[in-house]
Write a protein that holds these residues in place. Structure first.
Motif, PDB file in Angstrom:
ATOM      1  N   GLU A  93       3.038  20.626   8.991  1.00  0.00           N
ATOM      2  CA  GLU A  93       3.134  20.009   7.660  1.00  0.00           C
ATOM      3  C   GLU A  93       2.073  18.934   7.534  1.00  0.00           C
ATOM      4  OE1 GLU A  93       7.135  19.064   6.187  1.00  0.00           O
ATOM      5  OE2 GLU A  93       6.361  17.085   5.723  1.00  0.00           O
ATOM      6  N   ALA A  94       1.345  18.900   6.417  1.00  0.00           N
ATOM      7  CA  ALA A  94       0.286  17.922   6.211  1.00  0.00           C
ATOM      8  C   ALA A  94       0.874  16.533   6.085  1.00  0.00           C
ATOM      9  CB  ALA A  94      -0.483  18.282   4.947  1.00  0.00           C
ATOM     10  N   GLU A  95       0.177  15.567   6.688  1.00  0.00           N
ATOM     11  CA  GLU A  95       0.649  14.186   6.658  1.00  0.00           C
ATOM     12  C   GLU A  95      -0.521  13.249   6.392  1.00  0.00           C
ATOM     13  OE1 GLU A  95       4.310  14.422   9.907  1.00  0.00           O
ATOM     14  OE2 GLU A  95       2.374  13.614  10.501  1.00  0.00           O
ATOM     15  N   VAL A  96      -0.194  12.058   5.921  1.00  0.00           N
ATOM     16  CA  VAL A  96      -1.185  10.999   5.792  1.00  0.00           C
ATOM     17  C   VAL A  96      -1.306  10.315   7.152  1.00  0.00           C
ATOM     18  CG1 VAL A  96      -1.734   8.832   4.653  1.00  0.00           C
ATOM     19  CG2 VAL A  96      -0.605  10.663   3.357  1.00  0.00           C
ATOM     20  N   ALA A  97      -2.531  10.206   7.642  1.00  0.00           N
ATOM     21  CA  ALA A  97      -2.759   9.591   8.943  1.00  0.00           C
ATOM     22  C   ALA A  97      -3.288   8.172   8.756  1.00  0.00           C
ATOM     23  CB  ALA A  97      -3.759  10.411   9.751  1.00  0.00           C
ATOM     24  N   GLN A  98      -2.825   7.253   9.610  1.00  0.00           N
ATOM     25  CA  GLN A  98      -3.308   5.884   9.573  1.00  0.00           C
ATOM     26  C   GLN A  98      -3.560   5.421  11.002  1.00  0.00           C
ATOM     27  OE1 GLN A  98      -0.124   4.310   6.376  1.00  0.00           O
ATOM     28  NE2 GLN A  98      -1.759   2.821   6.810  1.00  0.00           N
ATOM     29  N   SER A  99      -4.580   4.588  11.145  1.00  0.00           N
ATOM     30  CA  SER A  99      -4.814   3.958  12.443  1.00  0.00           C
ATOM     31  C   SER A  99      -5.456   2.592  12.246  1.00  0.00           C
ATOM     32  CB  SER A  99      -5.707   4.854  13.319  1.00  0.00           C
ATOM     33  OG  SER A  99      -7.011   4.917  12.771  1.00  0.00           O
ATOM     34  N   PRO A 100      -5.223   1.667  13.179  1.00  0.00           N
ATOM     35  CA  PRO A 100      -4.269   1.794  14.273  1.00  0.00           C
ATOM     36  C   PRO A 100      -2.845   1.666  13.761  1.00  0.00           C
ATOM     37  CG  PRO A 100      -5.105  -0.441  14.200  1.00  0.00           C
ATOM     38  CD  PRO A 100      -5.843   0.319  13.124  1.00  0.00           C
ATOM     39  N   ARG A 101      -1.857   1.932  14.584  1.00  0.00           N
ATOM     40  CA  ARG A 101      -0.468   1.742  14.173  1.00  0.00           C
ATOM     41  C   ARG A 101      -0.074   0.277  14.248  1.00  0.00           C
ATOM     42  NH1 ARG A 101       3.290   5.611  14.235  1.00  0.00           N
ATOM     43  NH2 ARG A 101       4.425   3.955  13.152  1.00  0.00           N
ATOM     44  N   TYR A 102      -0.658  -0.431  15.213  1.00  0.00           N
ATOM     45  CA  TYR A 102      -0.374  -1.850  15.394  1.00  0.00           C
ATOM     46  C   TYR A 102      -1.691  -2.588  15.637  1.00  0.00           C
ATOM     47  CZ  TYR A 102       4.231   0.120  16.311  1.00  0.00           C
ATOM     48  OH  TYR A 102       5.401   0.828  16.213  1.00  0.00           O
ATOM     49  N   LYS A 103      -1.756  -3.809  15.065  1.00  0.00           N
ATOM     50  CA  LYS A 103      -2.943  -4.621  15.267  1.00  0.00           C
ATOM     51  C   LYS A 103      -2.526  -6.078  15.350  1.00  0.00           C
ATOM     52  CE  LYS A 103      -7.381  -5.560  15.351  1.00  0.00           C
ATOM     53  NZ  LYS A 103      -8.229  -5.118  16.504  1.00  0.00           N
ATOM     54  N   TYR A 156       4.941  14.090 -13.251  1.00  0.00           N
ATOM     55  CA  TYR A 156       5.411  13.826 -11.894  1.00  0.00           C
ATOM     56  C   TYR A 156       4.268  13.976 -10.913  1.00  0.00           C
ATOM     57  CZ  TYR A 156       7.828  14.372  -7.488  1.00  0.00           C
ATOM     58  OH  TYR A 156       8.222  14.248  -6.195  1.00  0.00           O
ATOM     59  N   ASN A 157       4.142  13.004 -10.012  1.00  0.00           N
ATOM     60  CA  ASN A 157       3.017  12.982  -9.088  1.00  0.00           C
ATOM     61  C   ASN A 157       3.458  12.275  -7.819  1.00  0.00           C
ATOM     62  OD1 ASN A 157       0.330  13.287  -8.247  1.00  0.00           O
ATOM     63  ND2 ASN A 157      -0.201  11.257  -8.995  1.00  0.00           N
ATOM     64  N   GLU A 158       4.030  13.028  -6.885  1.00  0.00           N
ATOM     65  CA  GLU A 158       4.621  12.427  -5.687  1.00  0.00           C
ATOM     66  C   GLU A 158       3.570  11.759  -4.824  1.00  0.00           C
ATOM     67  OE1 GLU A 158       6.976  15.044  -3.319  1.00  0.00           O
ATOM     68  OE2 GLU A 158       7.201  13.590  -1.689  1.00  0.00           O
ATOM     69  N   GLN A 159       3.873  10.569  -4.377  1.00  0.00           N
ATOM     70  CA  GLN A 159       3.030   9.869  -3.418  1.00  0.00           C
ATOM     71  C   GLN A 159       3.611  10.105  -2.020  1.00  0.00           C
ATOM     72  OE1 GLN A 159       2.119   5.749  -4.357  1.00  0.00           O
ATOM     73  NE2 GLN A 159       2.112   6.184  -6.562  1.00  0.00           N
ATOM     74  N   PHE A 160       2.749  10.516  -1.112  1.00  0.00           N
ATOM     75  CA  PHE A 160       3.124  10.747   0.281  1.00  0.00           C
ATOM     76  C   PHE A 160       2.597   9.581   1.106  1.00  0.00           C
ATOM     77  CE2 PHE A 160       4.598  15.143   0.036  1.00  0.00           C
ATOM     78  CZ  PHE A 160       4.078  15.540  -1.183  1.00  0.00           C
ATOM     79  N   PHE A 161       3.482   8.978   1.895  1.00  0.00           N
ATOM     80  CA  PHE A 161       3.130   7.777   2.630  1.00  0.00           C
ATOM     81  C   PHE A 161       2.812   8.078   4.093  1.00  0.00           C
ATOM     82  CE2 PHE A 161       3.884   4.059  -0.052  1.00  0.00           C
ATOM     83  CZ  PHE A 161       4.474   4.662  -1.151  1.00  0.00           C
ATOM     84  N   GLY A 162       1.856   7.335   4.622  1.00  0.00           N
ATOM     85  CA  GLY A 162       1.589   7.361   6.047  1.00  0.00           C
ATOM     86  C   GLY A 162       2.555   6.441   6.782  1.00  0.00           C
ATOM     87  N   PRO A 163       2.448   6.391   8.136  1.00  0.00           N
ATOM     88  CA  PRO A 163       3.381   5.586   8.938  1.00  0.00           C
ATOM     89  C   PRO A 163       3.098   4.091   8.873  1.00  0.00           C
ATOM     90  CG  PRO A 163       1.765   6.619  10.351  1.00  0.00           C
ATOM     91  CD  PRO A 163       1.528   7.161   8.979  1.00  0.00           C
ATOM     92  N   GLY A 164       1.916   3.712   8.389  1.00  0.00           N
ATOM     93  CA  GLY A 164       1.587   2.298   8.237  1.00  0.00           C
ATOM     94  C   GLY A 164       0.896   1.697   9.449  1.00  0.00           C
ATOM     95  N   THR A 165       0.235   0.566   9.206  1.00  0.00           N
ATOM     96  CA  THR A 165      -0.348  -0.261  10.263  1.00  0.00           C
ATOM     97  C   THR A 165       0.332  -1.617  10.198  1.00  0.00           C
ATOM     98  OG1 THR A 165      -2.531   0.805  10.182  1.00  0.00           O
ATOM     99  CG2 THR A 165      -2.412  -1.425  11.101  1.00  0.00           C
ATOM    100  N   ARG A 166       0.963  -2.003  11.298  1.00  0.00           N
ATOM    101  CA  ARG A 166       1.619  -3.315  11.313  1.00  0.00           C
ATOM    102  C   ARG A 166       0.621  -4.346  11.822  1.00  0.00           C
ATOM    103  NH1 ARG A 166       6.150  -5.387  10.297  1.00  0.00           N
ATOM    104  NH2 ARG A 166       7.301  -3.422  10.192  1.00  0.00           N
ATOM    105  N   LEU A 167       0.297  -5.314  10.990  1.00  0.00           N
ATOM    106  CA  LEU A 167      -0.657  -6.366  11.340  1.00  0.00           C
ATOM    107  C   LEU A 167       0.075  -7.657  11.635  1.00  0.00           C
ATOM    108  CD1 LEU A 167      -3.569  -7.547  11.485  1.00  0.00           C
ATOM    109  CD2 LEU A 167      -3.333  -8.086   9.052  1.00  0.00           C
ATOM    110  N   THR A 168      -0.268  -8.254  12.766  1.00  0.00           N
ATOM    111  CA  THR A 168       0.235  -9.583  13.118  1.00  0.00           C
ATOM    112  C   THR A 168      -0.961 -10.500  13.276  1.00  0.00           C
ATOM    113  OG1 THR A 168       2.137  -8.645  14.282  1.00  0.00           O
ATOM    114  CG2 THR A 168       1.570 -10.939  14.751  1.00  0.00           C
ATOM    115  N   VAL A 169      -0.948 -11.584  12.524  1.00  0.00           N
ATOM    116  CA  VAL A 169      -2.036 -12.568  12.600  1.00  0.00           C
ATOM    117  C   VAL A 169      -1.500 -13.820  13.284  1.00  0.00           C
ATOM    118  CG1 VAL A 169      -3.738 -13.910  11.325  1.00  0.00           C
ATOM    119  CG2 VAL A 169      -3.037 -11.661  10.483  1.00  0.00           C
ATOM    120  N   LEU A 170      -2.143 -14.189  14.391  1.00  0.00           N
ATOM    121  CA  LEU A 170      -1.680 -15.350  15.173  1.00  0.00           C
ATOM    122  C   LEU A 170      -2.504 -16.594  14.885  1.00  0.00           C
ATOM    123  CD1 LEU A 170      -1.196 -13.496  18.583  1.00  0.00           C
ATOM    124  CD2 LEU A 170       0.530 -13.974  16.837  1.00  0.00           C
TER     125      LEU A 170
END
Lengths: 117, 111
Positions: A1-11, A103-117
């Motif tokens: 199944e086609a998916e939206v890809a994101q990178s990195p997953r964590y930063k 109607y126009n469905e938006q498909f979401f990727g898994p996201g990138t979680r950003l932490t700024v220190l």
């Protein structure tokens, strides 16, 4: 199944540094969206592309954020310099095309979680 | 301005029905959506309703729309532990499929 890809997953980064996130939409999807989701809140649209053109960037903090989709396929979102308040999940979504009123469905990727220190 | 409001938390017993409520402000919204988000994951579209409908049923999910009061609800029948997640209501505004999301309702399902 086609998916939206994101990178990195964590930063994790320090404030004042530059960060970049990448998104590859589902093949054939002309419209691409970047959202920011702060913990405990719903996603907020930052920028929306139709092919390589920006359709809406009204909520993008343009002094530090930039986004591009040079060939109308994948996209990069950059923050420079990062601030503590930028810590969030950055979500990318894609849809077939702009279709105002249809109607126009938006498909979401898994996201990138950003932490700024 | 555009705004979507949801209650923040709902706890139900496994097997009961869950009802998640949402209010929105843009009366010109053509579509309203319900998304599900599991921990650390992106959003998954659950269902949507066109603004000229007042009800839509899809297996265990029932969406009710009251356009006059700008109120949307999602009912999940026979709620299971796998339904535990955050549920977002979203309205589509403008001519470019822009979505305005609520803050999300965290659904906790207990035995």
């Amino acid at each position: 199944e086609a998916e939206v890809a994101q990178s990195p997953r964590y930063k994790i980064t320090e404030k004042s540094q530059a960060v970049a996130f990448w998104c590859d939409p589902i093949s054939g999807h002309a419209t691409l969206y970047w959202y920011r989701q702060i913990l405990g809140q719903g996603p907020e649209l930052l920028v929306q592309f139709q092919d390589e053109s920006v359709v809406d960037d009204s909520q993008l903090p343009k002094d530090r954020f930039s986004a591009e989709r040079l060939k109308g396929v994948d996209s990069t979102l950059k923050i420079q310099p990062a601030e503590l308040g930028d810590s969030a999940m950055y979500l990318c979504a894609s849809s077939l095309s702009l279709a105002g009123g249809s109607y126009n469905e938006q498909f979401f990727g898994p996201g990138t979680r950003l932490t700024v220190l | 301005g555009e705004d979507v409001e949801q209650s923040l938390f709902l706890s139900v017993r496994e097997g009961d029905s869950s009802v998640i409520n949402c209010t929105y402000t843009d009366s010109s919204s053509t579509y309203l959506y319900w998304y599900k988000q599991e921990p650390g994951a992106g959003l998954q579209l659950l269902t949507y309703i066109f603004s000229n409908m007042d009800m839509k049923q899809d297996q265990r999910l029932t969406v009710l729309l009251n356009k006059k009061d700008k109120h949307l609800s999602l009912r999940i029948a026979d709620t299971q532990t796998g339904d535990s997640a955050i549920y977002f209501c979203a309205e589509e505004v403008g001519g470019y499929n822009k979505l305005i999301f609520g803050a999300g309702t965290r659904l906790a399902v207990h035995p």
